[in-house]
Design an enzyme around this catalytic site. Structure first.
Site, PDB file in Angstrom:
ATOM      1  N   GLN A 154       7.254   3.841   3.805  1.00 51.23           N
ATOM      2  CA  GLN A 154       5.846   3.425   3.863  1.00 51.23           C
ATOM      3  C   GLN A 154       5.659   2.152   4.695  1.00 51.23           C
ATOM      4  O   GLN A 154       4.625   1.985   5.341  1.00 51.23           O
ATOM      5  CB  GLN A 154       5.355   3.203   2.419  1.00 51.23           C
ATOM      6  CG  GLN A 154       3.859   3.194   2.250  1.00 51.23           C
ATOM      7  CD  GLN A 154       3.243   4.577   2.177  1.00 51.23           C
ATOM      8  OE1 GLN A 154       3.760   5.453   1.493  1.00 51.23           O
ATOM      9  NE2 GLN A 154       2.150   4.788   2.886  1.00 51.23           N
ATOM     10  N   ASN A 176      -2.367  18.967  -1.831  1.00 51.05           N
ATOM     11  CA  ASN A 176      -3.370  18.286  -1.013  1.00 51.05           C
ATOM     12  C   ASN A 176      -3.040  18.325   0.482  1.00 51.05           C
ATOM     13  O   ASN A 176      -3.881  18.700   1.299  1.00 51.05           O
ATOM     14  CB  ASN A 176      -3.497  16.834  -1.498  1.00 51.05           C
ATOM     15  CG  ASN A 176      -4.377  16.018  -0.591  1.00 51.05           C
ATOM     16  OD1 ASN A 176      -3.893  15.236   0.210  1.00 51.05           O
ATOM     17  ND2 ASN A 176      -5.674  16.220  -0.681  1.00 51.05           N
ATOM     18  N   LYS A 201       0.866  -1.189   0.000  1.00 53.18           N
ATOM     19  CA  LYS A 201       0.000   0.000   0.000  1.00 53.18           C
ATOM     20  C   LYS A 201       0.888   1.220   0.000  1.00 53.18           C
ATOM     21  O   LYS A 201       1.811   1.331   0.820  1.00 53.18           O
ATOM     22  CB  LYS A 201      -0.880  -0.021   1.266  1.00 53.18           C
ATOM     23  CG  LYS A 201      -1.840   1.140   1.368  1.00 53.18           C
ATOM     24  CD  LYS A 201      -3.178   0.826   0.737  1.00 53.18           C
ATOM     25  CE  LYS A 201      -4.008   2.064   0.456  1.00 53.18           C
ATOM     26  NZ  LYS A 201      -3.672   2.747  -0.822  1.00 53.18           N
ATOM     27  N   THR A 207      -4.650  13.446   5.304  1.00 57.67           N
ATOM     28  CA  THR A 207      -3.223  13.598   5.614  1.00 57.67           C
ATOM     29  C   THR A 207      -2.982  14.934   6.328  1.00 57.67           C
ATOM     30  O   THR A 207      -2.346  14.985   7.389  1.00 57.67           O
ATOM     31  CB  THR A 207      -2.357  13.496   4.345  1.00 57.67           C
ATOM     32  OG1 THR A 207      -2.721  12.310   3.649  1.00 57.67           O
ATOM     33  CG2 THR A 207      -0.879  13.446   4.685  1.00 57.67           C
ATOM     34  N   SER A 212      -6.976   5.659   3.915  1.00 55.49           N
ATOM     35  CA  SER A 212      -7.061   4.774   2.753  1.00 55.49           C
ATOM     36  C   SER A 212      -7.449   3.363   3.195  1.00 55.49           C
ATOM     37  O   SER A 212      -8.214   2.676   2.511  1.00 55.49           O
ATOM     38  CB  SER A 212      -5.716   4.720   2.015  1.00 55.49           C
ATOM     39  OG  SER A 212      -5.579   5.826   1.147  1.00 55.49           O
ATOM     40  N   GLY A 228      -2.877   8.229  -4.251  1.00 51.83           N
ATOM     41  CA  GLY A 228      -2.237   9.428  -4.796  1.00 51.83           C
ATOM     42  C   GLY A 228      -0.976   9.825  -4.034  1.00 51.83           C
ATOM     43  O   GLY A 228      -0.661   9.276  -2.987  1.00 51.83           O
ATOM     44  N   ASP A 229      -0.260  10.760  -4.588  1.00 53.97           N
ATOM     45  CA  ASP A 229       0.898  11.405  -3.940  1.00 53.97           C
ATOM     46  C   ASP A 229       1.124  12.676  -4.754  1.00 53.97           C
ATOM     47  O   ASP A 229       0.177  13.171  -5.404  1.00 53.97           O
ATOM     48  CB  ASP A 229       2.117  10.466  -3.951  1.00 53.97           C
ATOM     49  CG  ASP A 229       3.265  10.971  -3.070  1.00 53.97           C
ATOM     50  OD1 ASP A 229       3.187  10.803  -1.846  1.00 53.97           O
ATOM     51  OD2 ASP A 229       4.242  11.558  -3.596  1.00 53.97           O
ATOM     52  N   LYS A 255       5.488   3.357   8.324  1.00 58.96           N
ATOM     53  CA  LYS A 255       4.310   4.214   8.499  1.00 58.96           C
ATOM     54  C   LYS A 255       3.044   3.355   8.555  1.00 58.96           C
ATOM     55  O   LYS A 255       2.205   3.493   9.436  1.00 58.96           O
ATOM     56  CB  LYS A 255       4.223   5.188   7.311  1.00 58.96           C
ATOM     57  CG  LYS A 255       3.029   6.094   7.351  1.00 58.96           C
ATOM     58  CD  LYS A 255       2.866   6.876   6.057  1.00 58.96           C
ATOM     59  CE  LYS A 255       4.161   7.512   5.608  1.00 58.96           C
ATOM     60  NZ  LYS A 255       3.950   8.557   4.600  1.00 58.96           N
ATOM     61  N   LYS A 270       5.265   1.682  -3.178  1.00 58.88           N
ATOM     62  CA  LYS A 270       5.178   3.043  -3.728  1.00 58.88           C
ATOM     63  C   LYS A 270       5.409   2.956  -5.221  1.00 58.88           C
ATOM     64  O   LYS A 270       6.048   2.013  -5.703  1.00 58.88           O
ATOM     65  CB  LYS A 270       6.244   3.940  -3.075  1.00 58.88           C
ATOM     66  CG  LYS A 270       5.969   5.413  -3.201  1.00 58.88           C
ATOM     67  CD  LYS A 270       5.003   5.929  -2.148  1.00 58.88           C
ATOM     68  CE  LYS A 270       4.623   7.373  -2.394  1.00 58.88           C
ATOM     69  NZ  LYS A 270       3.838   7.941  -1.287  1.00 58.88           N
TER      70      LYS A 270
HETATM   71  P1  NDP Z   1       0.587  17.736  -4.306  1.00 58.85           P
HETATM   72  O1  NDP Z   1       1.048  17.388  -5.671  1.00 58.85           O
HETATM   73  O2  NDP Z   1      -0.858  17.911  -4.060  1.00 58.85           O
HETATM   74  O3  NDP Z   1       1.339  19.055  -3.810  1.00 58.85           O
HETATM   75  C1  NDP Z   1       2.722  19.119  -3.743  1.00 58.85           C
HETATM   76  C2  NDP Z   1       3.110  20.516  -3.313  1.00 58.85           C
HETATM   77  O4  NDP Z   1       4.500  20.534  -3.015  1.00 58.85           O
HETATM   78  C3  NDP Z   1       2.879  21.548  -4.401  1.00 58.85           C
HETATM   79  O5  NDP Z   1       2.610  22.785  -3.811  1.00 58.85           O
HETATM   80  C4  NDP Z   1       4.220  21.561  -5.132  1.00 58.85           C
HETATM   81  O6  NDP Z   1       4.504  22.765  -5.804  1.00 58.85           O
HETATM   82  C5  NDP Z   1       5.171  21.388  -3.962  1.00 58.85           C
HETATM   83  N1  NDP Z   1       6.400  20.720  -4.451  1.00 58.85           N
HETATM   84  C6  NDP Z   1       6.503  19.479  -4.971  1.00 58.85           C
HETATM   85  N2  NDP Z   1       7.758  19.224  -5.348  1.00 58.85           N
HETATM   86  C7  NDP Z   1       8.449  20.344  -5.067  1.00 58.85           C
HETATM   87  C8  NDP Z   1       9.797  20.702  -5.208  1.00 58.85           C
HETATM   88  N3  NDP Z   1      10.696  19.849  -5.748  1.00 58.85           N
HETATM   89  N4  NDP Z   1      10.161  21.919  -4.786  1.00 58.85           N
HETATM   90  C9  NDP Z   1       9.262  22.787  -4.248  1.00 58.85           C
HETATM   91  N5  NDP Z   1       7.957  22.492  -4.091  1.00 58.85           N
HETATM   92  C10 NDP Z   1       7.569  21.292  -4.488  1.00 58.85           C
HETATM   93  O7  NDP Z   1       1.194  16.587  -3.347  1.00 58.85           O
HETATM   94  P2  NDP Z   1       0.734  16.172  -1.882  1.00 58.85           P
HETATM   95  O8  NDP Z   1       0.257  17.356  -1.124  1.00 58.85           O
HETATM   96  O9  NDP Z   1      -0.132  14.979  -2.002  1.00 58.85           O
HETATM   97  O10 NDP Z   1       2.124  15.656  -1.269  1.00 58.85           O
HETATM   98  C11 NDP Z   1       3.027  16.514  -0.567  1.00 58.85           C
HETATM   99  C12 NDP Z   1       3.964  15.687   0.279  1.00 58.85           C
HETATM  100  O11 NDP Z   1       3.203  14.913   1.226  1.00 58.85           O
HETATM  101  C13 NDP Z   1       4.815  14.664  -0.462  1.00 58.85           C
HETATM  102  O12 NDP Z   1       6.061  14.530   0.202  1.00 58.85           O
HETATM  103  C14 NDP Z   1       4.028  13.373  -0.302  1.00 58.85           C
HETATM  104  O13 NDP Z   1       4.850  12.231  -0.430  1.00 58.85           O
HETATM  105  C15 NDP Z   1       3.531  13.537   1.126  1.00 58.85           C
HETATM  106  N6  NDP Z   1       2.379  12.734   1.498  1.00 58.85           N
HETATM  107  C16 NDP Z   1       1.200  12.826   0.808  1.00 58.85           C
HETATM  108  C17 NDP Z   1       0.112  12.085   1.196  1.00 58.85           C
HETATM  109  C18 NDP Z   1      -1.220  12.234   0.561  1.00 58.85           C
HETATM  110  O14 NDP Z   1      -2.209  11.652   1.083  1.00 58.85           O
HETATM  111  N7  NDP Z   1      -1.364  12.976  -0.520  1.00 58.85           N
HETATM  112  C19 NDP Z   1       0.200  11.119   2.310  1.00 58.85           C
HETATM  113  C20 NDP Z   1       1.457  11.171   3.036  1.00 58.85           C
HETATM  114  C21 NDP Z   1       2.495  11.935   2.608  1.00 58.85           C
HETATM  115  P3  NDP Z   1       4.585  22.759  -7.423  1.00 58.85           P
HETATM  116  O15 NDP Z   1       3.172  22.607  -7.877  1.00 58.85           O
HETATM  117  O16 NDP Z   1       5.184  24.063  -7.758  1.00 58.85           O
HETATM  118  O17 NDP Z   1       5.449  21.597  -7.816  1.00 58.85           O
END
Ligand code: NDP
Length: 445
Positions: free
Chosen positions: A111, A241, A90, A210, A377, A165-166, A114, A126
């Site tokens: 993961q 997200n 997962k 999250t 999830s 998603g991620d 976690k 992943k």
């Molecule tokens: P999204 O794609 O919804 O958002 C990602 C955000 O982070 C955007 O604002 C993006 O900006 C920014 N970002 C991504 N890469 C970079 C980078 N290299 N430098 C600067 N800004 C960056 O992703 P999520 O919110 O889902 O995920 C965010 C984090 O949380 C990740 O590390 C993910 O692994 C983790 N996570 C997510 C979960 C989930 O349920 N979604 C669960 C647990 C952890 P831009 O659009 O400019 O790239």
């Protein structure tokens, strides 16, 4: 680190060239494990450590698709099925140009622990692609998702491997992926993906989970110091997200969130982030944080700087790995931060973590603090199996209970091992032991 852990770590480096994030994630877990290995010789005898760093299966594949101009594009797809000792693999799918095998392995490794901490019977995996969704039309996103699933479908299933998603993969992408899975398999197997739309098997509250979970975790950390989220000044990085729903929950609990960011810069809004405007810009229009600033009087955009220079009492890194380095950590400590809770996976570099811990800042690592997403999830999988949907408030109250238990588990494990307040040690040991015990009982497989 014990010599035998060091040996396995050296071997990880030798056998996994050019994968620094994976090395970093392994090292961070190993640095907590000395007392566990000393106390449990059976883990040694059965080579649990050597086995746990080796994915059970790694799949890499070509993803050819046609863009809007008629040109053929070729991306690379990944799915790393890391550990199934506790249940089906997962973990999410990430679409971002920086994705490579090492990034997916670091995320899959994290993961495992976690998912163990959630107590929900899910293994670790992943996946993703180096596809960049920025600037792509809706039709291109759909064709890419269909091409990606055309290969992935043969490796996943509700009892085998359940992606979600991620970064770069939200509700829209999960919809296209699920549609293609259903077309190829002729099965309405809803439990094969999570993060689905509520009318077709999604869980209420999964989108929020999250971000909400991170703030609940931060709140419990504050409570150990006799404080609460109410009245805190919060810095959030990211605007996706996780960030959006961390802002929502923090505001609901009476905190003021003064920043969000994306890869082009960060917003400072001293009056507190306008959540409705943020959602409109990011979720509806799929715009940039600069669009927020244009429409929000009194806010400003800082390009090229570090969001961590903005003074706060609570910091929630919610963007990406290694976004908070020792410079950021020093600035946060200097400005009086009390709690750092990781919404993203491994956003703090090892030296940043060291600075927080030596400065007695309460530090919640991602594998504990952001586990609310995957835990919800698992609730979605349970609803798919029972065909009995939960209400939003049922999901969020279960989420609150899960985050409370994860916090308790990390805190009590840290105490048991003589390091009260060390959530890194607590999360690593509590997460590891459950997986290691399951692996022992299941024999050498
Ligand atoms: P999204 O794609 O919804 O958002 C990602 C955000 O982070 C955007 O604002 C993006 O900006 C920014 N970002 C991504 N890469 C970079 C980078 N290299 N430098 C600067 N800004 C960056 O992703 P999520 O919110 O889902 O995920 C965010 C984090 O949380 C990740 O590390 C993910 O692994 C983790 N996570 C997510 C979960 C989930 O349920 N979604 C669960 C647990 C952890 P831009 O659009 O400019 O790239």
């Amino acid at each position: 680190m014990l010599p035998e852990l060091q040996d396995v770590y050296d071997r990880v480096i030798r056998r996994n060239h050019g994968e620094p994030e994976f090395h970093q994630a392994v090292r961070e877990v190993f640095e907590s494990l000395d007392p566990v290995i000393e106390k449990h010789p059976e883990y040694r005898e059965h080579a649990i450590i050597s086995r746990i760093v080796e994915p059970e299966r790694q799949i890499m594949f070509r993803v050819p698709w046609v863009d809007d101009s008629g040109s053929v594009q070729v991306n690379r797809g990944f799915r790393v099925q890391f550990n199934s000792a506790l249940g089906p693999y997962k973990g999410g799918l990430r679409f971002h140009p920086s994705v490579n095998l090492g990034i997916i392995k670091f995320l899959g490794f994290e993961q495992i622990f976690k998912n163990s901490l959630t107590g929900r019977g899910i293994g670790g995996g992943k996946g993703g692609s180096d596809f960049d969704p920025h600037g792509r039309s809706d039709g291109e996103i759909m064709r890419f998702c269909q091409a990606f699933m055309s290969e992935l479908h043969r490796h996943i299933g509700e009892h085998t491997d359940v992606p979600a998603g991620d970064i770069g993969v939200g509700g829209r992408e999960i919809g296209y992926l699920y549609g293609q899975y259903k077309r190829l398999t002729n099965r309405a197997e809803m439990g094969v993906l999570t993060g689905k739309g509520v009318p077709w098997g999604g869980s209420r509250g999964r989108t929020e989970a999250t971000g909400y979970g991170v703030v609940i975790f931060a709140d419990r950390m504050l409570q150990t110091a006799g404080q609460a989220m109410e009245g805190q000044r919060v810095v959030v990085s990211g605007s996706g997200n996780v960030a959006i729903y961390a802002v929502e929950k923090a505001q609901e609990l009476g905190a003021t969130v003064v920043t969000v960011s994306d890869s082009s810069g960060y917003v400072v809004d001293e009056a507190g982030i306008d959540l409705e405007l943020l959602k409109q810009v990011k979720e509806v229009e799929r715009g940039r944080v600069s669009d927020y600033v244009e429409r929000r009087p009194g806010s400003r955009l800082v390009q090229g700087g570090r969001v961590w220079d903005v003074p706060c009492t609570v910091a929630l890194p919610c963007a990406t790995q290694n976004e908070l380095d020792h410079h950021g950590a020093e600035a946060l400590v200097k400005n009086g931060v009390a709690v750092v809770a990781e919404g993203a996976n491994m956003p703090s570099t090892p030296d940043a973590v060291e600075i927080f811990q030596s400065s007695h800042v309460l530090f919640g690592p991602g594998k504990a603090a952001n586990a609310g997403g995957v835990a919800t999830s698992a609730l979605e999988m349970a609803q798919n199996a029972s065909r009995e949907p939960l209400t939003f408030s049922e999901v969020t109250s279960k989420l609150e209970g899960i985050m409370e238990r994860i916090h308790f588990k990390c805190a009590t494990t840290a105490e048991e091992y003589g390091r009260p307040g060390d959530y890194v040690l607590g999360a690593n040991i509590a997460g590891f032991r459950k997986v290691a015990d399951a692996m022992l009982e299941q024999g050498v497989v």
